[in-house]
Structure formats: structure tokens, C-alpha cells
Scaffold this active site. Structure first.
Site, PDB file in Angstrom:
ATOM      1  N   ALA A 114    -104.662  84.519  -9.411  1.00  0.00           N
ATOM      2  CA  ALA A 114    -104.503  85.456  -8.298  1.00  0.00           C
ATOM      3  C   ALA A 114    -105.525  86.583  -8.184  1.00  0.00           C
ATOM      4  CB  ALA A 114    -103.098  86.061  -8.342  1.00  0.00           C
ATOM      5  N   ALA A 115    -106.187  86.976  -9.283  1.00  0.00           N
ATOM      6  CA  ALA A 115    -107.057  88.156  -9.202  1.00  0.00           C
ATOM      7  C   ALA A 115    -108.359  87.835  -8.458  1.00  0.00           C
ATOM      8  CB  ALA A 115    -107.393  88.653 -10.612  1.00  0.00           C
ATOM      9  N   PRO A 116    -108.909  88.801  -7.730  1.00  0.00           N
ATOM     10  CA  PRO A 116    -108.473  90.198  -7.588  1.00  0.00           C
ATOM     11  C   PRO A 116    -107.360  90.412  -6.565  1.00  0.00           C
ATOM     12  CG  PRO A 116    -110.531  89.871  -6.410  1.00  0.00           C
ATOM     13  CD  PRO A 116    -110.219  88.570  -7.094  1.00  0.00           C
ATOM     14  N   GLY A 117    -106.916  89.362  -5.869  1.00  0.00           N
ATOM     15  CA  GLY A 117    -105.705  89.513  -5.068  1.00  0.00           C
ATOM     16  C   GLY A 117    -105.856  89.379  -3.561  1.00  0.00           C
ATOM     17  N   GLU A 137    -102.400  85.940 -13.603  1.00  0.00           N
ATOM     18  CA  GLU A 137    -103.821  86.117 -13.953  1.00  0.00           C
ATOM     19  C   GLU A 137    -103.911  86.363 -15.456  1.00  0.00           C
ATOM     20  OE1 GLU A 137    -106.909  85.995 -12.363  1.00  0.00           O
ATOM     21  OE2 GLU A 137    -107.650  86.482 -14.357  1.00  0.00           O
ATOM     22  N   ARG A 142    -108.961  91.804 -15.096  1.00  0.00           N
ATOM     23  CA  ARG A 142    -108.709  91.257 -13.753  1.00  0.00           C
ATOM     24  C   ARG A 142    -107.238  91.396 -13.384  1.00  0.00           C
ATOM     25  NH1 ARG A 142    -112.834  88.453 -11.376  1.00  0.00           N
ATOM     26  NH2 ARG A 142    -111.458  87.160 -10.109  1.00  0.00           N
ATOM     27  N   ASP A 182    -105.935  78.783  -6.056  1.00  0.00           N
ATOM     28  CA  ASP A 182    -107.324  79.090  -5.705  1.00  0.00           C
ATOM     29  C   ASP A 182    -108.053  79.075  -7.045  1.00  0.00           C
ATOM     30  OD1 ASP A 182    -109.574  80.040  -4.377  1.00  0.00           O
ATOM     31  OD2 ASP A 182    -108.944  82.136  -4.521  1.00  0.00           O
ATOM     32  N   CYS A 236    -114.374  77.375  -4.433  1.00  0.00           N
ATOM     33  CA  CYS A 236    -115.620  77.712  -3.731  1.00  0.00           C
ATOM     34  C   CYS A 236    -116.772  76.989  -4.428  1.00  0.00           C
ATOM     35  CB  CYS A 236    -115.822  79.221  -3.644  1.00  0.00           C
ATOM     36  SG  CYS A 236    -115.918  80.054  -5.223  1.00  0.00           S
TER      37      CYS A 236
HETATM   38  N1  SAM Z   1    -107.170  84.024  -5.480  1.00  0.00           N
HETATM   39  C1  SAM Z   1    -108.025  85.132  -5.862  1.00  0.00           C
HETATM   40  C2  SAM Z   1    -108.242  86.005  -4.637  1.00  0.00           C
HETATM   41  O1  SAM Z   1    -108.086  85.562  -3.512  1.00  0.00           O
HETATM   42  O2  SAM Z   1    -108.567  87.179  -4.831  1.00  0.00           O
HETATM   43  C3  SAM Z   1    -109.339  84.635  -6.451  1.00  0.00           C
HETATM   44  C4  SAM Z   1    -109.102  83.721  -7.625  1.00  0.00           C
HETATM   45  S1  SAM Z   1    -110.578  83.298  -8.507  1.00  0.00           S
HETATM   46  C5  SAM Z   1    -111.239  82.043  -7.528  1.00  0.00           C
HETATM   47  C6  SAM Z   1    -109.919  82.418  -9.858  1.00  0.00           C
HETATM   48  C7  SAM Z   1    -109.139  83.272 -10.846  1.00  0.00           C
HETATM   49  O3  SAM Z   1    -108.551  82.404 -11.825  1.00  0.00           O
HETATM   50  C8  SAM Z   1    -109.970  84.282 -11.624  1.00  0.00           C
HETATM   51  O4  SAM Z   1    -109.427  85.570 -11.472  1.00  0.00           O
HETATM   52  C9  SAM Z   1    -109.831  83.818 -13.076  1.00  0.00           C
HETATM   53  O5  SAM Z   1    -109.808  84.880 -14.010  1.00  0.00           O
HETATM   54  C10 SAM Z   1    -108.499  83.107 -13.032  1.00  0.00           C
HETATM   55  N2  SAM Z   1    -108.258  82.154 -14.140  1.00  0.00           N
HETATM   56  C11 SAM Z   1    -109.133  81.649 -15.038  1.00  0.00           C
HETATM   57  N3  SAM Z   1    -108.504  80.858 -15.920  1.00  0.00           N
HETATM   58  C12 SAM Z   1    -107.202  80.827 -15.541  1.00  0.00           C
HETATM   59  C13 SAM Z   1    -106.045  80.201 -16.073  1.00  0.00           C
HETATM   60  N4  SAM Z   1    -106.103  79.428 -17.162  1.00  0.00           N
HETATM   61  N5  SAM Z   1    -104.853  80.433 -15.456  1.00  0.00           N
HETATM   62  C14 SAM Z   1    -104.781  81.189 -14.335  1.00  0.00           C
HETATM   63  N6  SAM Z   1    -105.849  81.823 -13.806  1.00  0.00           N
HETATM   64  C15 SAM Z   1    -107.045  81.640 -14.403  1.00  0.00           C
END
Ligand code: SAM
Length: 312
Positions: A114-117, A137, A142, A182, A236
Site C-alpha cells: 500500500a505505501a505510500p498510499g 506495508e 514506508r 499494486d 509499472c
Molecule cells: N500502492 C501504492 C500506492 O499507490 O501508493 C504503491 C505500491 S508500490 C508499487 C509497491 C509497495 O510494495 C512498496 O511500498 C513496497 O515496499 C511494498 N512491498 C515490497 N515487498 C512487499 C511484500 N512482501 N508485501 C507487501 N508489500 C511489499
């Protein structure tokens, strides 16, 4: 400069559109932002921005989204509306993910990475702050950034979990009406030829590592989904290993899952690849959507699943 091998792969992914797509890495895009109706009346926000000399252009397909010239970003991040969480800077392609998942007020929603949200904020607004929104997250910094952003954005329905998304399906089986995944990815669509740092850590090995993580996160997301529920998988990245291949594996492993068609009012979108590098994908993978990068949007990948009602 972009990594040579990345460029060579891009040519094989988009053989007919390669030259045009390559030029999209060379120039900054207009800044896109979304008005947050949980914090401000959208007409009032627009009036204030325009009064302060910011010539916001509507995007046409989403009434809360606007763009500004790329060199306005610094002004925008200092604007009181941004500081107060009334507007959120977000790429246009990112806004498509919540629109396609379409969370409803009163539902139980999981955002598994979810981060940064940005997407969680948008989903809470679409739900009008009614229902339940679990946000996950694992990264400490983050996670706290996510929490701050949601609080600043006036979200009252969020439940925050600092944990690994791979563990959630086993802990919360069949709990959610809709799940947003995501996924963490190689971020290829965010590369810029004029900022080498954006692609400095790219490698095919990293793509493989990401694909492994994505497969496991998707498995967890599927487990957490109620029968009849919907799940959106997005990245992405342009890499088929992180996109069609992940979807193909999930369809073959979970016969109760189906892929729904995604209807977008955009000219810069195509269906998922049917094959790549001598590998053929499940025929339904064509229902995925690849957003082609252009002068207004970054590349993006979307797949919308539905879980059958009969088995788990
Ligand atoms: N959905 C967010 C937004 O709209 O702001 C962006 C998400 S970003 C593409 C992917 C996120 O997945 C990152 O914040 C990363 O730290 C997190 N991440 C990495 N490994 C993960 C795991 N094992 N479980 C859940 N999240 C994870």
C-alpha cells in the site's frame, strides 16, 4: 541513457511501436494530481488553485484528475492544498487501478502493497469513508509514510498492518470483497533517460526476483479474497515475466479464478501479450491491459480477477 538490454527487451515486447515508445522516456510529463473529496469540495479546490495562477487542465476520463505543466511540481508541493492532503500528486496510469477495481462504500477492502498510499487514499474516497480498508506495508519507513498520508488525507476507515503481504492470505482467508495488489516491481515504466539513477539497479536478475515475489503475493491475495470477490493486479513494469506470466500461472493454479475484461476509454491501451520469447500464455491473458506510455501517461499493467462462488 537507458540500459542497453532493457531497450533491446522493449523492442521485443513492442516490435511495432518500439521507436515511438522509446521517445517517451526522454521528456518529463505534465504533473498529474487528484483532488481528495474527503478533505475539500472539488470546485472550491479548483477555484483556489486557479486563483493562485495554476492553470489546471481536466483529464477528461476522471472528473477529480487534473494536470499542470511539469515545471509546476515544486509550486504544487508547497501549496497549502497539497500540504493539507486536499490534493495528491499521482500518475494518471496509477489512478486507473482503483477505478478498475471499483471499491464500493461499505465493502471490506485489502490493499496488499500500500505505501505510500495513493491508491488507498483514492479507494477510501471512492468508498466515501464507509466500510473497512486494510492496508499492508512491510517497510518501516514506508509504513509510517503511508500512515501519515492516510491520516492527512482524512481517511477514517484504514487499518494499518506492518507485515509481509505474503503472510496475509493464510492469516485472513476469504475475508475481503476486493483486493488491490499494486505489486512491488522493477519500476521500468518510471525510467527516465535523462535521470540515469532511475534505471541504475535494473537487471534481468532483478526481474526474476520480482516475479517470484509477485507470484507469492498474488497467491496470498487470492486466498484473502471472498468467493465472488474481485482482485486487481497491477505493475509499472513492461516485463512479461512480471505481468502476463504471473497472471498465466495464477489462472492455471486456481481454476476458480477468471479474468474479467477491462474497458478503458483510452487510445493508448492494448490487451495482454499472447506469447513472448517462445512462451504462450493462457488465452484469457489477452483480457489484461497494457497501458502504452505516451506524452501524458506512464506505462502500466492491469489484470482484474474474479473468484468463483463455488470453491475456494
Ligand atoms: N500502492 C501504492 C500506492 O499507490 O501508493 C504503491 C505500491 S508500490 C508499487 C509497491 C509497495 O510494495 C512498496 O511500498 C513496497 O515496499 C511494498 N512491498 C515490497 N515487498 C512487499 C511484500 N512482501 N508485501 C507487501 N508489500 C511489499
Amino acid at each position: 541513457m537507458l540500459p542497453d538490454r532493457f531497450v533491446a527487451r522493449l523492442r521485443t515486447i513492442y516490435p511495432d511501436r518500439f521507436e515511438k515508445i522509446l521517445t517517451t522516456f526522454d521528456a518529463p510529463r505534465r504533473v498529474a494530481f487528484r483532488i481528495n473529496p474527503l478533505k475539500v469540495d472539488p470546485d472550491e479546490a479548483l477555484r483556489r488553485l486557479r486563483q493562485d495562477g495554476l492553470r489546471c487542465e481536466p483529464v477528461g476520463w476522471y472528473d477529480l484528475a487534473f494536470t499542470l505543466p511539469s515545471d509546476t511540481k515544486e509550486v504544487l508541493v508547497r501549496h497549502p492544498l497539497f500540504v493539507e492532503g486536499c490534493i495528491y500528486i499521482q500518475s494518471l496510469s496509477s489512478m486507473l487501478a482503483p477505478l478498475v477495481l471499483a471499491p464500493q462504500p461499505g465493502e471490506t477492502i485489502l490493499d496488499l502493497a500500500a505505501a505510500p498510499g495513493g491508491k488507498a487514499l483514492m479507494m477510501a474516497a471512492m468508498m466515501r469513508n464507509r466500510g473497512w480498508l486494510s492496508v499492508v506495508e512491510p517497510g518501516k519507513d514506508r509504513f509510517f509514510r503511508l500512515k501519515r498520508n492516510l491520516e492527512n488525507g482524512g481517511v477514517t476507515i484504514a487499518h494499518h498492518y506492518m507485515t509481509d503481504g505474503r503472510s496475509v492470505g493464510a492469516k485472513c482467508p476469504a475475508m475481503f470483497d476486493r483486493v488491490m495488489l499494486d505489486a512491488p516491481c522493477s519500476t521500468e515504466a518510471k525510467f527516465k533517460s535523462y535521470e540515469p539513477a532511475t534505471s541504475a539497479y535494473w537487471s534481468e536478475r532483478k526481474i526474476k526476483e520480482m516475479a517470484k515475489l509477485q507470484n507469492r503475493l498474488l497467491h496470498s491475495a487470492i486466498k484473502s479474497l471472498k468467493p465472488g470477490g474481485r482482485l486487481l493486479y497491477a505493475t509499472c513494469s513492461f516485463a512479461p515475466e512480471e505481468n502476463e506470466s504471473v497472471i498465466d500461472k495464477a489462472l492455471r493454479k486456481h481454476p476458480d479464478l477468471s479474468l474479467l475484461p477491462i474497458d478503458l476509454p483510452l487510445a493508448n491501451s492494448i490487451g495482454g501479450l499472447q506469447s513472448w520469447n517462445d512462451r504462450s500464455f493462457h488465452p484469457d491473458v489477452v483480457r489484461c491491459v497494457r497501458i502504452l506510455p505516451d506524452e501524458s501517461m506512464e506505462g502500466f499493467f492491469l489484470a482484474l480477477f474474479e473468484k468463483g462462488k463455488n470453491d475456494g
